[in-house]
Enzyme design. Structure first.
Site, PDB file in Angstrom:
ATOM      1  N   ARG A  39      54.193 -41.233  66.469  1.00  0.00           N
ATOM      2  CA  ARG A  39      53.682 -40.756  65.184  1.00  0.00           C
ATOM      3  C   ARG A  39      52.264 -40.249  65.376  1.00  0.00           C
ATOM      4  NH1 ARG A  39      54.559 -43.978  59.612  1.00  0.00           N
ATOM      5  NH2 ARG A  39      53.071 -45.505  60.348  1.00  0.00           N
ATOM      6  N   SER A 108      63.172 -43.866  56.576  1.00  0.00           N
ATOM      7  CA  SER A 108      62.345 -44.818  55.840  1.00  0.00           C
ATOM      8  C   SER A 108      62.789 -44.946  54.393  1.00  0.00           C
ATOM      9  CB  SER A 108      60.881 -44.362  55.842  1.00  0.00           C
ATOM     10  OG  SER A 108      60.311 -44.485  57.110  1.00  0.00           O
ATOM     11  N   LYS A 137      49.043 -46.918  56.111  1.00  0.00           N
ATOM     12  CA  LYS A 137      49.390 -45.710  55.355  1.00  0.00           C
ATOM     13  C   LYS A 137      48.341 -45.442  54.294  1.00  0.00           C
ATOM     14  CE  LYS A 137      53.772 -44.144  54.629  1.00  0.00           C
ATOM     15  NZ  LYS A 137      55.131 -44.161  54.043  1.00  0.00           N
TER      16      LYS A 137
END
Lengths: 215, 215
Positions: A39, A108, A137
């Site tokens: 990521r 997700s 996040k």
């Protein structure tokens, strides 16, 4: 394809570590990771492609599978092992058409209703969270907790269930006990001052302890 | 494939117009566009996919070709006519492998050296700019001007050359005279108070005037 997971699913992030993506993958692999998600939220597509290519070489040399976050085009161009998709990414239905049956597609979800929709989709694992509060996040979904995780395990059935969000050594056993097949972690693994490899080993050891029932 | 361009290459942008992407495409098509680039810098991949799908229906109903900005995966999932790539996107070499020989691949360049590299790549047109100052891009490259545009025309040879950046009715003829096969425009087309369709017609008329030498 029934996907075999290790109990720990590490995810890279260059904003939480001074190491490059290939270096993070090398340390995670040395610590026992078998599947890693790459990521990189702040790089351009070309930068992500370039570092993902190097990371894939490292992964393949270590027998580790590598999943690309979000970008099916980059996964295809690299012939990576798969993609991980969020609710705002290209849908799993379209990604499956592009990537083919052999690719690993993860998805997700953040609520019971999203999980119920997700199990109808052509995915190889279901990620669910945030289980606990998380600072990784920028704009996290509401915390779902262990009770709802257990409900999602019922929904997921034999589909591998990956818990994510705020998981660390203090709550890992509880997450696995609630039904998660694996626990995804970013900050816990990357931000440990003893290093990624050592942290991976330590977490896998805790998870193995859970497996034999001595937690 | 030698790509035939109209003299005006319109690009969508939802931040410069209250119209949706499909509505912008409909107006551009009504005004005479034959090739449109779909650009949406602020939407998620799934939102872009959803509006691009609708825009593609509109384009196909009007015999217009549609190019997707940046995302080869979205272009493939939609079976759009091609992609437009920037210097920070997936490289044209990899996009070509994914999209195949029939796809239109355009590539943005901002300097003579980038243009010289670009002509070696498997692309169908070369975009070059910003020719003039522009407020459409948040962090624009340095203005290149008409003289360098003419130099790039030499480099491009028979590869279609698209000028971009700060082009409007006052400088369009000069841009075409300098060697551009087409002028890409965003703000000039979208922000006109008489509407997109009328502006497209007006610009095509100016460009046609250039063609017959009466500018």
């Amino acid at each position: 394809m029934k996907l075999e997971f290790s109990k720990i699913y590490p995810i890279t992030d260059t904003s939480l570590s001074t190491l490059s993506l290939p270096e993070q993958v090398a340390e995670m692999a040395a610590g026992g990771a078998v599947l890693i998600q790459l990521r990189e939220k702040h790089a351009s597509a070309r930068q992500f492609f370039d570092s993902a290519r190097k990371a894939l070489h490292v992964a393949q040399a270590n027998g580790v599978r590598l999943i690309i976050n979000d970008r099916s085009d980059i996964a295809m161009a690299l012939n990576a092992d798969g993609v991980h998709l969020g609710q705002h990414d290209l849908s799993p239905v379209h990604a499956r058409r592009l990537l083919g049956e052999q690719a690993i597609i993860g998805y997700s979800t953040h609520s019971l209703s999203q999980a119920m929709e997700a199990v109808k989709l052509p995915i190889d694992y279901l990620a669910f969270g945030p289980i606990f509060p998380t600072s990784t996040k920028e704009d996290p979904d509401p915390v779902v907790g262990l009770k709802v995780l257990a409900d999602v395990k019922e929904i997921a059935g034999t589909l591998p269930l990956i818990a994510i969000g705020g998981i660390d050594e203090t709550n890992l056993a509880a997450v696995l006990a609630a039904g998660a097949d694996s626990a995804a972690m970013i900050r816990t693994i990357l931000a440990d001052r003893d290093g990624i490899e050592q942290k991976m080993r330590s977490l896998l050891s805790i998870a193995a302890g859970h497996q034999v029932g001595n937690v």
